[in-house]
Design an enzyme around this catalytic site. Structure first.
Site, PDB file in Angstrom:
ATOM      1  N   GLY A  12       0.820  -1.219   0.000  1.00  0.00           N
ATOM      2  CA  GLY A  12       0.000   0.000   0.000  1.00  0.00           C
ATOM      3  C   GLY A  12       0.845   1.256   0.000  1.00  0.00           C
ATOM      4  N   THR A  14       1.506   3.244  -2.331  1.00  0.00           N
ATOM      5  CA  THR A  14       0.985   4.345  -3.145  1.00  0.00           C
ATOM      6  C   THR A  14      -0.167   5.092  -2.461  1.00  0.00           C
ATOM      7  N   GLN A  16      -2.127   7.063   1.024  1.00  0.00           N
ATOM      8  CA  GLN A  16      -1.763   8.193   1.890  1.00  0.00           C
ATOM      9  C   GLN A  16      -0.673   7.810   2.905  1.00  0.00           C
ATOM     10  N   ASP A  17      -0.935   6.768   3.698  1.00  0.00           N
ATOM     11  CA  ASP A  17       0.004   6.411   4.761  1.00  0.00           C
ATOM     12  C   ASP A  17       1.306   5.855   4.196  1.00  0.00           C
ATOM     13  N   LEU A  89      -0.049  -2.074   4.883  1.00  0.00           N
ATOM     14  CA  LEU A  89      -0.994  -0.956   4.779  1.00  0.00           C
ATOM     15  C   LEU A  89      -1.988  -1.147   3.632  1.00  0.00           C
ATOM     16  N   TYR A 104     -14.488  -8.998  -2.331  1.00  0.00           N
ATOM     17  CA  TYR A 104     -13.130  -8.536  -2.656  1.00  0.00           C
ATOM     18  C   TYR A 104     -12.458  -7.933  -1.414  1.00  0.00           C
ATOM     19  N   THR A 136      -7.841  -0.795  12.694  1.00  0.00           N
ATOM     20  CA  THR A 136      -8.643   0.423  12.561  1.00  0.00           C
ATOM     21  C   THR A 136      -9.666   0.595  13.678  1.00  0.00           C
ATOM     22  N   GLU A 138     -12.545   1.383  13.146  1.00  0.00           N
ATOM     23  CA  GLU A 138     -13.812   0.843  12.640  1.00  0.00           C
ATOM     24  C   GLU A 138     -14.157  -0.482  13.316  1.00  0.00           C
ATOM     25  N   TYR A 160     -15.931  -3.930   5.432  1.00  0.00           N
ATOM     26  CA  TYR A 160     -14.536  -3.502   5.647  1.00  0.00           C
ATOM     27  C   TYR A 160     -14.091  -3.829   7.068  1.00  0.00           C
ATOM     28  N   LYS A 164     -11.279  -6.423   8.465  1.00  0.00           N
ATOM     29  CA  LYS A 164     -10.167  -5.947   9.302  1.00  0.00           C
ATOM     30  C   LYS A 164     -10.165  -6.666  10.657  1.00  0.00           C
ATOM     31  N   HIS A 190      -7.141   9.281  10.264  1.00  0.00           N
ATOM     32  CA  HIS A 190      -6.072  10.267  10.102  1.00  0.00           C
ATOM     33  C   HIS A 190      -6.041  10.733   8.653  1.00  0.00           C
TER      34      HIS A 190
HETATM   35  P1  NDP Z   1      -5.391   4.420   1.021  1.00  0.00           P
HETATM   36  O1  NDP Z   1      -6.711   3.990   0.510  1.00  0.00           O
HETATM   37  O2  NDP Z   1      -4.909   5.810   0.795  1.00  0.00           O
HETATM   38  O3  NDP Z   1      -4.263   3.431   0.453  1.00  0.00           O
HETATM   39  C1  NDP Z   1      -4.498   2.056   0.326  1.00  0.00           C
HETATM   40  C2  NDP Z   1      -3.320   1.439  -0.396  1.00  0.00           C
HETATM   41  O4  NDP Z   1      -3.579   0.032  -0.563  1.00  0.00           O
HETATM   42  C3  NDP Z   1      -3.070   2.001  -1.799  1.00  0.00           C
HETATM   43  O5  NDP Z   1      -1.691   1.994  -2.041  1.00  0.00           O
HETATM   44  C4  NDP Z   1      -3.761   0.980  -2.691  1.00  0.00           C
HETATM   45  O6  NDP Z   1      -3.253   0.936  -3.993  1.00  0.00           O
HETATM   46  C5  NDP Z   1      -3.396  -0.287  -1.944  1.00  0.00           C
HETATM   47  N1  NDP Z   1      -4.236  -1.436  -2.278  1.00  0.00           N
HETATM   48  C6  NDP Z   1      -5.584  -1.510  -2.260  1.00  0.00           C
HETATM   49  N2  NDP Z   1      -5.990  -2.742  -2.606  1.00  0.00           N
HETATM   50  C7  NDP Z   1      -4.874  -3.455  -2.870  1.00  0.00           C
HETATM   51  C8  NDP Z   1      -4.620  -4.783  -3.284  1.00  0.00           C
HETATM   52  N3  NDP Z   1      -5.606  -5.647  -3.525  1.00  0.00           N
HETATM   53  N4  NDP Z   1      -3.334  -5.181  -3.455  1.00  0.00           N
HETATM   54  C9  NDP Z   1      -2.312  -4.321  -3.245  1.00  0.00           C
HETATM   55  N5  NDP Z   1      -2.480  -3.042  -2.853  1.00  0.00           N
HETATM   56  C10 NDP Z   1      -3.751  -2.626  -2.667  1.00  0.00           C
HETATM   57  O7  NDP Z   1      -5.394   4.090   2.605  1.00  0.00           O
HETATM   58  P2  NDP Z   1      -4.602   4.833   3.782  1.00  0.00           P
HETATM   59  O8  NDP Z   1      -3.220   5.104   3.364  1.00  0.00           O
HETATM   60  O9  NDP Z   1      -5.456   5.915   4.316  1.00  0.00           O
HETATM   61  O10 NDP Z   1      -4.620   3.678   4.895  1.00  0.00           O
HETATM   62  C11 NDP Z   1      -3.575   2.709   4.980  1.00  0.00           C
HETATM   63  C12 NDP Z   1      -4.090   1.495   5.731  1.00  0.00           C
HETATM   64  O11 NDP Z   1      -4.510   1.864   7.035  1.00  0.00           O
HETATM   65  C13 NDP Z   1      -5.291   0.803   5.103  1.00  0.00           C
HETATM   66  O12 NDP Z   1      -5.157  -0.568   5.343  1.00  0.00           O
HETATM   67  C14 NDP Z   1      -6.479   1.353   5.870  1.00  0.00           C
HETATM   68  O13 NDP Z   1      -7.535   0.430   5.843  1.00  0.00           O
HETATM   69  C15 NDP Z   1      -5.874   1.495   7.249  1.00  0.00           C
HETATM   70  N6  NDP Z   1      -6.422   2.540   8.077  1.00  0.00           N
HETATM   71  C16 NDP Z   1      -6.513   3.828   7.635  1.00  0.00           C
HETATM   72  C17 NDP Z   1      -6.955   4.831   8.453  1.00  0.00           C
HETATM   73  C18 NDP Z   1      -7.064   6.246   7.999  1.00  0.00           C
HETATM   74  O14 NDP Z   1      -7.765   7.027   8.680  1.00  0.00           O
HETATM   75  N7  NDP Z   1      -6.398   6.634   6.924  1.00  0.00           N
HETATM   76  C19 NDP Z   1      -7.342   4.548   9.865  1.00  0.00           C
HETATM   77  C20 NDP Z   1      -7.163   3.168  10.241  1.00  0.00           C
HETATM   78  C21 NDP Z   1      -6.713   2.213   9.380  1.00  0.00           C
HETATM   79  P3  NDP Z   1      -3.778   1.979  -5.143  1.00  0.00           P
HETATM   80  O15 NDP Z   1      -3.032   3.260  -4.894  1.00  0.00           O
HETATM   81  O16 NDP Z   1      -3.398   1.283  -6.384  1.00  0.00           O
HETATM   82  O17 NDP Z   1      -5.261   2.125  -4.941  1.00  0.00           O
HETATM   83  P1  GDR Z   2     -14.455   6.375   7.668  1.00  0.00           P
HETATM   84  O1  GDR Z   2     -14.064   7.658   6.801  1.00  0.00           O
HETATM   85  O2  GDR Z   2     -15.644   5.680   7.139  1.00  0.00           O
HETATM   86  O3  GDR Z   2     -14.479   6.810   9.092  1.00  0.00           O
HETATM   87  O4  GDR Z   2     -13.207   5.420   7.371  1.00  0.00           O
HETATM   88  P2  GDR Z   2     -14.907   8.570   5.817  1.00  0.00           P
HETATM   89  O5  GDR Z   2     -14.147   9.824   5.684  1.00  0.00           O
HETATM   90  O6  GDR Z   2     -15.286   7.851   4.568  1.00  0.00           O
HETATM   91  O7  GDR Z   2     -16.269   8.844   6.636  1.00  0.00           O
HETATM   92  C1  GDR Z   2     -16.257   9.489   7.890  1.00  0.00           C
HETATM   93  C2  GDR Z   2     -17.685   9.806   8.299  1.00  0.00           C
HETATM   94  O8  GDR Z   2     -18.197  10.826   7.445  1.00  0.00           O
HETATM   95  C3  GDR Z   2     -19.512  10.482   7.050  1.00  0.00           C
HETATM   96  N1  GDR Z   2     -19.838  11.148   5.782  1.00  0.00           N
HETATM   97  C4  GDR Z   2     -19.258  10.903   4.598  1.00  0.00           C
HETATM   98  N2  GDR Z   2     -18.245  10.080   4.257  1.00  0.00           N
HETATM   99  C5  GDR Z   2     -17.841  10.087   2.963  1.00  0.00           C
HETATM  100  N3  GDR Z   2     -16.810   9.302   2.598  1.00  0.00           N
HETATM  101  N4  GDR Z   2     -18.433  10.873   2.019  1.00  0.00           N
HETATM  102  C6  GDR Z   2     -19.472  11.723   2.320  1.00  0.00           C
HETATM  103  O9  GDR Z   2     -19.997  12.417   1.458  1.00  0.00           O
HETATM  104  C7  GDR Z   2     -19.894  11.745   3.683  1.00  0.00           C
HETATM  105  N5  GDR Z   2     -20.824  12.458   4.349  1.00  0.00           N
HETATM  106  C8  GDR Z   2     -20.782  12.097   5.614  1.00  0.00           C
HETATM  107  C9  GDR Z   2     -19.477   8.967   6.954  1.00  0.00           C
HETATM  108  O10 GDR Z   2     -20.798   8.433   6.974  1.00  0.00           O
HETATM  109  C10 GDR Z   2     -18.651   8.628   8.188  1.00  0.00           C
HETATM  110  O11 GDR Z   2     -19.474   8.578   9.308  1.00  0.00           O
HETATM  111  C11 GDR Z   2     -11.873   5.918   7.353  1.00  0.00           C
HETATM  112  C12 GDR Z   2     -11.069   5.059   6.365  1.00  0.00           C
HETATM  113  O12 GDR Z   2      -9.791   5.634   6.204  1.00  0.00           O
HETATM  114  C13 GDR Z   2     -10.912   3.643   6.886  1.00  0.00           C
HETATM  115  O13 GDR Z   2     -10.012   2.929   6.035  1.00  0.00           O
HETATM  116  C14 GDR Z   2     -10.346   3.701   8.299  1.00  0.00           C
HETATM  117  O14 GDR Z   2     -10.230   2.386   8.800  1.00  0.00           O
HETATM  118  C15 GDR Z   2     -11.228   4.545   9.192  1.00  0.00           C
HETATM  119  O15 GDR Z   2     -11.308   5.850   8.645  1.00  0.00           O
HETATM  120  C16 GDR Z   2     -10.663   4.661  10.604  1.00  0.00           C
END
Ligand code: NDP
Ligand code: GDR
Length: 386
Positions: A12, A14, A16-17, A89, A104, A136, A138, A160, A164, A190
């Site tokens: 992962g 590519t 954000q994290d 990630l 998936y 997470t 979640e 999801y 997880k 984050h």
């Molecule tokens: P992103 O959605 O920004 O990044 C996800 C990454 O996983 C991308 O590089 C994506 O590739 C890659 N990916 C998705 N599916 C596959 C697959 N089948 N095989 C290989 N690579 C894959 O997520 P974040 O960076 O925000 O989060 C990182 C991790 O932390 C995730 O596992 C997320 O669930 C978890 N998480 C995130 C939180 C948050 O608030 N950001 C909070 C808690 C947990 P591509 O660029 O090609 O799409």
């Molecule tokens: P979340 O993040 O589901 O917490 O998962 P998201 O930003 O998608 O939603 C946060 C809250 O906002 C409400 N919401 C909307 N959400 C989206 N996406 N679009 C909208 O238009 C909208 N309007 C209101 C949602 O209902 C929700 O309550 C993120 C991801 O990064 C996960 O991968 C990670 O595990 C958790 O944070 C912690």
């Protein structure tokens, strides 16, 4: 090459994290391997500034094609790279989308984690390779207790989160069964300027910037009442690294301890550009109406004076609710308690919510000022240059 140089593998990379973590590990002198998916367009925007031509001697960042659904591929990459640390990630990380692609999501997010752990066992790397699993908040889902800690019971509320949950427990199980240094970071939401565009914070900061610059009319959102504990991704990737440097393999909550509604986040983002919003109505009829524009703030944020187009928006609704963004089951309230991380690892975040909104808005306003410049002046500039 330095014999003692640590080697990390980031799935992962590519995302954000992955991008922030790669930057951090390179700064710390690691050799970083990353797994990227094949796509029909370039998908490495977030790490392009770190990219090194593979023809250079001893590049420090090396990308491999791969996928979390392909065991052989993951096993081969781990065998070839012999990592000291794996940061898992990669995931289909969008909660709402997981209701559309549940199978998936289970495969990539749940079984994908098992594939990494099994590869370590199969290759006999149990003593060498440490694993960070991106767990997470979640997992907590339907609120059992607040603030949520490492011992709060889980009640996942989406495909999801259920996937997880499997990943969380298989990580604990492989730690206990095979003595692998495998840890869960239970990270609360984050965000950052690199946040994916369809997560709510980035959707809001992009829209607030575009609306302020006259590039968009209004914003449609889902549940404005839900509350999230939002931190900055830069603080959270630092903690991922700290987790793998700890003396013992454990599971950790990472959060700010402050929770905020989506509605309040909207208000904060629009306020950065001087747009004062008032919310009226309830449920699907709720509207966010522009009450006024603070000219000084507007000028400070955009470098421009509000024009008639912007001034005419006063009194008009900029925020609408669209039930299409509601989830079949929602997580209403997240607020984390990171006392353990603070006391045992000395982690404290550098950014609070104000800093986060500021950072995201500053970046998105700059991004869309470029669009505006091209829209308004680019054509003329091209003609002048000819
Ligand atoms: P992103 O959605 O920004 O990044 C996800 C990454 O996983 C991308 O590089 C994506 O590739 C890659 N990916 C998705 N599916 C596959 C697959 N089948 N095989 C290989 N690579 C894959 O997520 P974040 O960076 O925000 O989060 C990182 C991790 O932390 C995730 O596992 C997320 O669930 C978890 N998480 C995130 C939180 C948050 O608030 N950001 C909070 C808690 C947990 P591509 O660029 O090609 O799409
Ligand atoms: P979340 O993040 O589901 O917490 O998962 P998201 O930003 O998608 O939603 C946060 C809250 O906002 C409400 N919401 C909307 N959400 C989206 N996406 N679009 C909208 O238009 C909208 N309007 C209101 C949602 O209902 C929700 O309550 C993120 C991801 O990064 C996960 O991968 C990670 O595990 C958790 O944070 C912690």
């Amino acid at each position: 090459m330095n014999d003692k140089q640590k080697v990390a593998l980031i799935t992962g990379i590519t995302g954000q994290d992955g991008a922030y973590l790669a930057e951090l590990l390179l700064e710390k002198g690691y050799k970083v391997h990353g797994i990227k998916r094949r796509s029909s367009l370039f998908n490495t925007d977030r790490i392009d500034h770190l990219y090194e031509d593979p023809h250079t001697q001893d590049p420090q960042l090396i990308l491999h094609f791969g996928d979390m659904t392909d065991s052989m591929n993951l096993t081969r990459i781990i065998q070839e790279t012999q990592p000291d640390e794996i940061y898992n990630l990669a995931a289909m990380s969008h909660v709402k989308v997981s209701f559309d692609t549940p199978e998936y999501t289970a495969n990539a997010d749940g079984i994908g984690t098992l594939r990494i752990l099994e590869a370590i066992r199969f290759l006999g790397l149990e003593k060498k390779t440490r694993v960070y699993q991106a767990s997470t908040s979640e997992l907590y889902g339907l609120v059992q207790a607040v603030p949520q800690t490492e011992t709060t019971p889980f009640y996942p509320r989406s495909p999801y989160a259920v996937a997880k949950m499997y990943a969380y427990w298989i990580t604990v199980n492989y730690r206990e069964a095979y003595n692998i240094f495998a840890c869960n970071g239970i990270l609360f939401n984050h965000e950052s300027p690199l946040r994916g565009e369809t997560f709510v914070t980035r959707k809001i900061t992009r829209a607030a910037s575009k609306i302020a610059l006259g590039l968009q009319d209004c914003l449609y959102l889902g549940n404005l009442d839900s509350k999230r504990d939002w931190g900055h991704a830069k603080d959270y990737v630092r903690m991922m690294w700290m987790i793998l440097q700890a003396d013992e393999a454990e599971d950790w909550v990472i959060a700010t301890g402050v929770t905020t509604t989506v509605r309040e986040f909207v208000r904060m983002a629009f306020s950065y550009v001087g747009f004062d919003l008032r919310f009226e109505g309830e449920g699907v009829y709720e509207l966010g109406i522009l009450d006024g524009i603070d000219q000084e703030k507007y000028i400070q944020a955009t470098g421009q004076v509000p024009n008639t187009q912007q001034l005419e928006m006063i009194g008009k609704p900029l925020i609408h609710v669209d039930p299409a963004y509601f989830r079949p089951t929602e997580v209403d309230l997240l607020i984390g308690d990171a006392t353990k991380a603070r006391e045992k690892l000395g982690w404290t975040p550098d950014y609070d919510l104000n800093d986060l909104v500021y950072d995201m808005m500053q970046s998105d306003v700059a991004l869309f000022l470029r669009d505006l410049y091209l829209k308004e002046g680019g054509h003329k500039i091209l003609i002048q240059a000819e």
